[in-house]
Design a protein around this motif. Sequence first.
Motif, mmCIF file in Angstrom:
data_model
loop_
_atom_site.group_PDB
_atom_site.id
_atom_site.type_symbol
_atom_site.label_atom_id
_atom_site.label_comp_id
_atom_site.label_asym_id
_atom_site.label_seq_id
_atom_site.Cartn_x
_atom_site.Cartn_y
_atom_site.Cartn_z
ATOM 1 N N ASP A 95 0.830 -1.211 0.000
ATOM 2 C CA ASP A 95 0.000 0.000 0.000
ATOM 3 C C ASP A 95 0.862 1.258 0.000
ATOM 4 O OD1 ASP A 95 -2.152 -1.710 0.066
ATOM 5 O OD2 ASP A 95 -2.603 -1.385 2.191
ATOM 6 N N GLN A 96 1.947 1.230 0.781
ATOM 7 C CA GLN A 96 2.857 2.373 0.902
ATOM 8 C C GLN A 96 3.510 2.695 -0.443
ATOM 9 O OE1 GLN A 96 5.500 1.490 4.134
ATOM 10 N NE2 GLN A 96 6.524 3.458 4.035
ATOM 11 N N VAL A 97 3.997 1.670 -1.138
ATOM 12 C CA VAL A 97 4.657 1.870 -2.437
ATOM 13 C C VAL A 97 3.663 2.457 -3.442
ATOM 14 C CG1 VAL A 97 5.695 0.679 -4.417
ATOM 15 C CG2 VAL A 97 6.440 0.122 -2.095
ATOM 16 N N ARG A 98 2.441 1.927 -3.435
ATOM 17 C CA ARG A 98 1.428 2.420 -4.393
ATOM 18 C C ARG A 98 1.050 3.861 -4.071
ATOM 19 N NH1 ARG A 98 -1.625 -3.310 -4.474
ATOM 20 N NH2 ARG A 98 -0.446 -4.224 -6.190
ATOM 21 N N GLY A 102 4.548 4.272 -6.804
ATOM 22 C CA GLY A 102 5.377 3.188 -7.324
ATOM 23 C C GLY A 102 4.528 2.016 -7.790
ATOM 24 N N ARG A 103 5.199 1.008 -8.342
ATOM 25 C CA ARG A 103 4.526 -0.222 -8.767
ATOM 26 C C ARG A 103 5.089 -1.363 -7.929
ATOM 27 N NH1 ARG A 103 5.296 2.040 -14.070
ATOM 28 N NH2 ARG A 103 7.162 0.799 -14.415
ATOM 29 N N GLU A 118 8.933 -1.033 -7.857
ATOM 30 C CA GLU A 118 9.595 0.092 -8.509
ATOM 31 C C GLU A 118 9.162 1.300 -7.703
ATOM 32 O OE1 GLU A 118 7.935 -0.693 -12.495
ATOM 33 O OE2 GLU A 118 10.008 -0.570 -13.177
ATOM 34 N N VAL A 119 10.113 1.892 -6.998
ATOM 35 C CA VAL A 119 9.782 3.006 -6.108
ATOM 36 C C VAL A 119 10.390 4.294 -6.646
ATOM 37 C CG1 VAL A 119 9.490 1.610 -4.023
ATOM 38 C CG2 VAL A 119 11.753 2.394 -4.632
#
Length: 195
Positions: A95-98, A102-103, A118-119
Amino acid sequence: MTDDNATPSKSAPDDRATQGPFDDSEANPVRPYIDLGGIKILPREGLNLRLEVEEQSKRIVAVGLDYADSSLQVQPFAAPRSGGLWDETRVQLRDQVRTQGGRVEERDGPLGKELLAEVPAAANEGSELRLARFIGIDGPRWFLRGVIGGAAASNLEAAAKVEDLFRSIVVVRGGAPMPPRDLIPLKMPATPGSA
C-alpha cells in the motif's frame, strides 16, 4: 474464534534454523560476528556497513550493508511467540509503495514471499523509478526485514550473494519483554580490534 482473529502464520524458509537468518541461540559461537546489538553480521570481503540514524532521537533505526554492487537494508523487530509479521507487513508495504506512486508485485522468491517494487527515487536522484526487493523472515519472537537495491534487485548472481548475506545474519532478540513490531535496539559496533 473466527478466521479474522486467526494468528498470522510465520513466513520463513523451512531450513531457516540451519541456513539462517539465525536466532542468537542457533548461531555458531566461535564465528567472529560484528555485534550491532539486535543483530550480528558476519564480516566478509567487500562488505561495507552503514548505520542509519534517526536524526531527532539519534537512535540507530537500520543497518545498511553494501555488497556485490548492491545494498541491503535490514531491520530486526520484536514479534509474538506464536505468529509472524511478514504477511501483514507485506500488505502495508504494498500500500505504501502504491501511495508513493510506485509499482509493486508479490512473488515467490528464494526466501519465500517477497515484493518486487519500482519506487520513486529520492528527489535529488531525478524522477525515475528504482527497483527494490522487500524480503522478510519470521523467526522465534522476531521478524527480520530486508530491502535489496542495486544489482541484486534484478541480477541473479548478485541476488544470490545478497540473499546469502541476509541469511548469515543473527538476530539477538534478548529476553526483555517488547511489544510486537518494536524495533529491536541496535548499537554501534565495538571498535575493531577491541574484541
